[in-house]
Design a protein around this motif. Sequence first.
Motif, PDB file in Angstrom:
ATOM      1  N   ASP A   1      -5.973   3.259  -0.424  1.00 51.23           N
ATOM      2  CA  ASP A   1      -4.760   2.435   0.380  1.00 51.23           C
ATOM      3  C   ASP A   1      -5.019   2.960   1.656  1.00 51.23           C
ATOM      4  O   ASP A   1      -4.202   2.202   2.782  1.00 51.23           O
ATOM      5  CB  ASP A   1      -3.566   3.047  -0.266  1.00 51.23           C
TER       6      ASP A   1
ATOM      7  N   GLN B   1       0.982  -1.229   0.240  1.00 54.82           N
ATOM      8  CA  GLN B   1       0.098  -0.033   0.053  1.00 54.82           C
ATOM      9  C   GLN B   1       0.929   1.311  -0.223  1.00 54.82           C
ATOM     10  O   GLN B   1       1.988   1.060   0.270  1.00 54.82           O
ATOM     11  CB  GLN B   1      -0.894   0.177   1.165  1.00 54.82           C
ATOM     12  N   GLN B   2       0.269   2.334  -0.347  1.00 54.99           N
ATOM     13  CA  GLN B   2       1.089   3.913  -0.095  1.00 54.99           C
ATOM     14  C   GLN B   2      -0.003   4.573   0.614  1.00 54.99           C
ATOM     15  O   GLN B   2      -0.781   5.465   0.182  1.00 54.99           O
ATOM     16  CB  GLN B   2       1.297   4.352  -1.511  1.00 54.99           C
ATOM     17  N   ARG B   3       0.136   4.445   1.924  1.00 55.36           N
ATOM     18  CA  ARG B   3      -0.809   5.031   2.777  1.00 55.36           C
ATOM     19  C   ARG B   3      -0.084   6.385   3.166  1.00 55.36           C
ATOM     20  O   ARG B   3       1.130   6.522   3.429  1.00 55.36           O
ATOM     21  CB  ARG B   3      -1.042   4.265   4.108  1.00 55.36           C
TER      22      ARG B   3
END
Length: 120
Positions: free
Chosen positions: A99, A59-61
């Motif tokens: 995300d 993910q790219q949180r």
Amino acid sequence: MPHARIDMHRSLQPKMADISAAILRGMVTGFEMPADDLFQIFRLHEPGELVYSPTFPNQQRDDIVFIELVASKGFTDAQKQAAMEAIVDEVSALDIKRDNLLLVINEVGQTATWYAPEPV
């Protein structure tokens, strides 16, 4: 009667009513439940109170919204998957990154016990 617990940063409070409605729509769609089956708890947090990995799993949180569903056993895997996908679709339509959403379903006993007082 699934119940939702939502933990999110206080900065999202202006969107709380919309997030609530989006989660309900997703649950109605996925679980095929009545639209008036609404039981949610929102917990708002200050920066630093929610600890999360910005990258796990793939993910790219830049923020996090924890959505925990508590449901009685009996929903099929397909219903649970459909509910989670519908919730993500609905909430992400509010300009919240997909995300940034983390969903989990906790199943409780075969039958749920609940109490509602008699109307006065």
